[in-house]
Design a protein around this motif. Structure first.
Motif, PDB file in Angstrom:
ATOM      1  N   ASP A  64      67.653 -41.399 -45.869  1.00 29.75           N
ATOM      2  CA  ASP A  64      67.528 -41.783 -44.455  1.00 29.75           C
ATOM      3  C   ASP A  64      67.795 -43.272 -44.265  1.00 29.75           C
ATOM      4  OD1 ASP A  64      66.774 -39.161 -43.962  1.00 29.75           O
ATOM      5  OD2 ASP A  64      64.643 -39.626 -43.701  1.00 29.75           O
ATOM      6  N   PHE A  65      67.227 -44.083 -45.156  1.00 25.78           N
ATOM      7  CA  PHE A  65      67.379 -45.536 -45.056  1.00 25.78           C
ATOM      8  C   PHE A  65      68.838 -45.949 -45.240  1.00 25.78           C
ATOM      9  CE2 PHE A  65      67.294 -49.736 -47.252  1.00 25.78           C
ATOM     10  CZ  PHE A  65      66.883 -50.495 -46.167  1.00 25.78           C
ATOM     11  N   ALA A  66      69.498 -45.435 -46.270  1.00 30.78           N
ATOM     12  CA  ALA A  66      70.897 -45.804 -46.523  1.00 30.78           C
ATOM     13  C   ALA A  66      71.784 -45.416 -45.345  1.00 30.78           C
ATOM     14  CB  ALA A  66      71.385 -45.148 -47.814  1.00 30.78           C
ATOM     15  N   VAL A  67      71.570 -44.233 -44.801  1.00 31.04           N
ATOM     16  CA  VAL A  67      72.377 -43.786 -43.659  1.00 31.04           C
ATOM     17  C   VAL A  67      72.062 -44.625 -42.418  1.00 31.04           C
ATOM     18  CG1 VAL A  67      72.804 -41.856 -42.065  1.00 31.04           C
ATOM     19  CG2 VAL A  67      72.734 -41.451 -44.548  1.00 31.04           C
ATOM     20  N   ALA A  68      70.784 -44.863 -42.147  1.00 25.67           N
ATOM     21  CA  ALA A  68      70.407 -45.645 -40.954  1.00 25.67           C
ATOM     22  C   ALA A  68      70.930 -47.078 -41.031  1.00 25.67           C
ATOM     23  CB  ALA A  68      68.889 -45.652 -40.781  1.00 25.67           C
ATOM     24  N   MET A  69      70.801 -47.697 -42.198  1.00 24.27           N
ATOM     25  CA  MET A  69      71.269 -49.079 -42.350  1.00 24.27           C
ATOM     26  C   MET A  69      72.782 -49.182 -42.178  1.00 24.27           C
ATOM     27  SD  MET A  69      69.021 -51.527 -42.892  1.00 24.27           S
ATOM     28  CE  MET A  69      69.740 -52.811 -43.907  1.00 24.27           C
TER      29      MET A  69
END
Length: 178
Positions: A51-56
């Motif tokens: 989630d973090f990698a995609v959101a960033m």
């Protein structure tokens, strides 16, 4: 001499004790699986890293507040303050240079948990994303490898730090004194 009712009572007591023993055995085996389940935590940090990698890497700096709002839910409060400071500095540079950056279509290649305990975890995530600018003719594909540190905060895994990890280069040697 033992009477029939005395034997019944003894059989009932033994049956109750046996049932209690079985019940305690089942509780002893099943109950720990509802506690601090490391495999459940591993799944949660793996999911949060994704989630973090995609959101960033799904941003449009023409609307930085939306981006900041999405990222805030993934970071510890202290790390969000640092992110906010960096994000605003990036926004200033882009405004000064009249450039709009966009990134999207992040594709996760892999996620691996390096270490995990009750309240912290380190995860490596590899992914590809494309960054475009209104000033550039082509979209630049980028390959990322991040080491993400997580802290468990009020039962939720949140990012407390992340850093880029370089790729490992290999070369063929001559085998002489290397």
């Amino acid at each position: 001499m033992t009477t029939w009712s005395g034997r019944r009572r003894t059989i009932r007591v033994l049956a109750v004790l046996a049932s209690l023993g079985v019940l305690l055995g089942v509780v002893g085996v099943v109950l720990p699986s509802f506690g601090d389940d490391e495999s459940g935590d591993r799944e949660q940090v793996t999911s949060r890293a994704t989630d973090f990698a995609v959101a960033m890497n799904t941003f449009d700096f023409s609307n930085p507040e939306d981006y900041r709002k999405r990222i805030k839910t993934l970071l510890t409060p202290d790390y969000y303050d640092e992110f906010l400071e960096n994000s605003k500095a990036t926004e200033e540079v882009l405004k000064k240079n009249k450039v709009t950056l966009k990134s999207g279509d992040a594709k996760i290649i892999g996620v691996g948990v390096q270490s995990i305990d009750d309240d912290s975890a380190d995860v490596i995530v590899a992914f590809d994303a494309a960054i475009s600018s209104d000033k550039a003719a082509a979209t630049a594909p980028r390959e990322f490898r991040w080491n993400i540190a997580f802290s468990k905060t009020e039962g939720e895994w949140l990012v407390s730090r992340f850093e880029s990890v370089g790729t490992v280069e290999s070369k063929v040697g001559t085998g002489e004194g290397e």
